[in-house]
Design a protein around this motif. Structure first.
Motif, short mmCIF file in Angstrom:
data_model
loop_
_atom_site.label_atom_id
_atom_site.label_comp_id
_atom_site.label_asym_id
_atom_site.label_seq_id
_atom_site.Cartn_x
_atom_site.Cartn_y
_atom_site.Cartn_z
N ASN A 1 16.88 20.99 -16.40
CA ASN A 1 16.41 22.24 -15.80
C ASN A 1 14.92 22.13 -15.46
O ASN A 1 14.17 21.42 -16.11
N GLY A 2 14.52 22.87 -14.42
CA GLY A 2 13.10 23.01 -14.11
C GLY A 2 12.49 21.93 -13.24
O GLY A 2 11.27 21.92 -13.04
N LYS A 3 13.31 21.03 -12.70
CA LYS A 3 12.76 19.92 -11.92
C LYS A 3 12.00 20.40 -10.69
O LYS A 3 10.88 19.95 -10.41
N THR A 4 12.61 21.29 -9.92
CA THR A 4 12.00 21.71 -8.66
C THR A 4 10.70 22.46 -8.90
O THR A 4 9.69 22.23 -8.23
N THR A 5 10.69 23.36 -9.89
CA THR A 5 9.46 24.08 -10.22
C THR A 5 8.36 23.10 -10.62
O THR A 5 7.22 23.19 -10.15
N THR A 6 8.71 22.14 -11.46
CA THR A 6 7.70 21.22 -11.98
C THR A 6 7.18 20.29 -10.91
O THR A 6 5.97 20.02 -10.83
N LEU B 1 3.15 10.48 -4.13
CA LEU B 1 4.31 11.35 -3.94
C LEU B 1 4.73 11.98 -5.26
O LEU B 1 4.77 11.32 -6.30
N ALA B 2 5.04 13.27 -5.22
CA ALA B 2 5.64 13.98 -6.35
C ALA B 2 7.15 14.00 -6.09
O ALA B 2 7.61 14.64 -5.14
N VAL B 3 7.91 13.28 -6.91
CA VAL B 3 9.31 12.99 -6.58
C VAL B 3 10.25 13.61 -7.60
O VAL B 3 10.20 13.30 -8.80
N GLU B 4 11.11 14.49 -7.15
CA GLU B 4 12.18 15.04 -7.99
C GLU B 4 13.40 14.14 -7.90
O GLU B 4 13.88 13.85 -6.80
N LEU B 5 13.90 13.69 -9.04
CA LEU B 5 15.06 12.79 -9.06
C LEU B 5 16.17 13.40 -9.90
O LEU B 5 15.97 13.72 -11.07
N SER B 6 17.33 13.54 -9.30
CA SER B 6 18.50 14.05 -10.01
C SER B 6 19.18 12.92 -10.76
O SER B 6 18.94 11.72 -10.51
N SER B 7 20.08 13.29 -11.66
CA SER B 7 20.84 12.26 -12.38
C SER B 7 21.71 11.46 -11.42
O SER B 7 21.95 10.27 -11.63
N PHE B 8 22.18 12.09 -10.34
CA PHE B 8 22.99 11.37 -9.35
C PHE B 8 22.15 10.27 -8.70
O PHE B 8 22.60 9.11 -8.58
N GLY C 1 0.78 -1.23 0.00
CA GLY C 1 0.00 0.00 0.00
C GLY C 1 0.81 1.27 0.00
O GLY C 1 0.25 2.37 0.16
N ALA C 2 2.12 1.17 -0.18
CA ALA C 2 2.96 2.38 -0.19
C ALA C 2 2.49 3.33 -1.28
O ALA C 2 2.05 2.89 -2.34
N PRO C 3 2.58 4.63 -1.06
CA PRO C 3 2.09 5.58 -2.07
C PRO C 3 2.88 5.48 -3.37
O PRO C 3 4.10 5.32 -3.35
N PRO C 4 2.19 5.57 -4.51
CA PRO C 4 2.90 5.56 -5.79
C PRO C 4 3.75 6.81 -5.96
O PRO C 4 3.48 7.84 -5.36
N TRP C 5 4.78 6.68 -6.80
CA TRP C 5 5.68 7.79 -7.08
C TRP C 5 5.39 8.32 -8.48
O TRP C 5 5.36 7.57 -9.45
N LEU C 6 5.21 9.63 -8.59
CA LEU C 6 5.17 10.32 -9.87
C LEU C 6 6.45 11.13 -9.94
O LEU C 6 6.62 12.09 -9.19
N ALA C 7 7.37 10.71 -10.80
CA ALA C 7 8.74 11.23 -10.74
C ALA C 7 9.02 12.21 -11.87
O ALA C 7 8.52 12.07 -12.98
N ILE C 8 9.84 13.20 -11.57
CA ILE C 8 10.25 14.24 -12.51
C ILE C 8 11.77 14.28 -12.58
O ILE C 8 12.44 14.30 -11.54
N THR C 9 12.31 14.29 -13.80
CA THR C 9 13.74 14.55 -13.96
C THR C 9 13.92 15.45 -15.17
O THR C 9 13.00 15.74 -15.91
#
Length: 271
Positions: free
Chosen positions: A112-117, A154-161, A101-109
């Motif tokens: 530029n613009g990751k944090t805003t999005t 969850l709205a998840v920002e993911l860096s290349s690292f 039941g863990a919350p699904p992740w909607l990820a952004i990478t």
């Protein structure tokens, strides 16, 4: 439980990882080149703490959790990989610790613009009545946010690292905003950087998730074309099955008008 894990770095991500691992019953060693304040707290919680390079600790470990700053050529990370240890980041650990039941992740990478999005995404989810937060490369550590009693999604920002140091993490949907040469000194080559970014589509490439990409970025568009069922977005018109801009309004994959572009906040065509 019982797994021997070395946590490299004792700042926010490392300390949170160590606490989560201790709670899960792992045998945790935390190493940092500097005497970080969190080391005393983690020692009191049951971790072994070491100030130093940590290379001499690897032989007794099974996993190594590295903080985001640890590049592939970092001596500790490189030695761990050479020894065949499983090396990964805090988001990857959070993914592995997800329960039923863990919350699904909607990820952004993207370059530029990751944090805003991701902040806009969290605002949209909250406006839809969902318990959510913008996390990942911002906000609270992901290892602390996997309870279905706390969040719906969850709205998840993911860096290349973070994406580089992942092997199982597969967000249910991933969006790729744009791509330009960046952090090449960390990744070593442009190809490694691109490969890391496309890990946001790991679930989609396996036929088990959604891939979203910017069709106005030629590099992202080409990569998206390699993923079955990928959904593109553009501000240069519209095609069925894609998201676009028609007569000053955003339209969905079926051509339904969603909102006037001028009403979007923050303003700007890129938003």
């Amino acid at each position: 439980a019982g797994r021997r894990v070395l946590v490299a770095g004792a700042r926010m991500a490392g300390a949170a990882s160590a606490r989560a691992l201790l709670a899960a019953g792992a045998e945790v060693t935390v190493v940092d080149a500097n005497p970080m304040p969190a080391l005393a707290e983690l020692a009191a919680a049951g971790a072994r703490t070491v100030v130093g390079a940590g290379l001499d600790l690897l032989e007794e470990q099974q996993d190594v959790v590295v903080s985001p700053g640890f590049a592939p050529h970092h001596p500790l990370a490189a030695a761990a990989v050479r020894q065949g240890l499983d090396v990964y980041s805090e988001p990857e650990l959070a993914w592995r610790l997800r329960g039923p039941g863990a919350p699904p992740w909607l990820a952004i990478t993207g370059t530029n613009g990751k944090t805003t999005t991701v902040t806009m995404l969290a605002a949209m989810l909250a406006a839809g009545g969902l318990r959510t937060a913008a996390l990942g490369n911002i906000g609270e550590p992901l290892v602390d946010a996997q309870s279905p009693e706390k969040y719906d999604v969850l709205a998840v920002e993911l860096s290349s690292f973070q994406l580089y140091w992942s092997s199982r993490m597969a967000p249910q949907a991933g969006a790729f905003l744009n791509l330009a040469d960046d952090h090449l000194e960390w990744h070593g080559t442009r190809e490694h950087y691109i490969d890391a970014k496309t890990n946001v589509w790991r679930a989609a490439r396996a036929g088990a998730g959604g891939a979203v990409g910017n069709r106005d970025d030629p590099l992202v568009a080409a990569l998206l074309g390699q993923v079955a069922g990928g959904i593109g977005f553009t501000v240069k018109g519209w095609e069925p099955g894609q998201f676009g801009l028609v007569d000053g309004g955003l339209v969905d994959a079926d051509g339904n008008r969603i909102i006037e572009a001028a009403a979007i906040r923050p303003p700007g065509a890129h938003n």
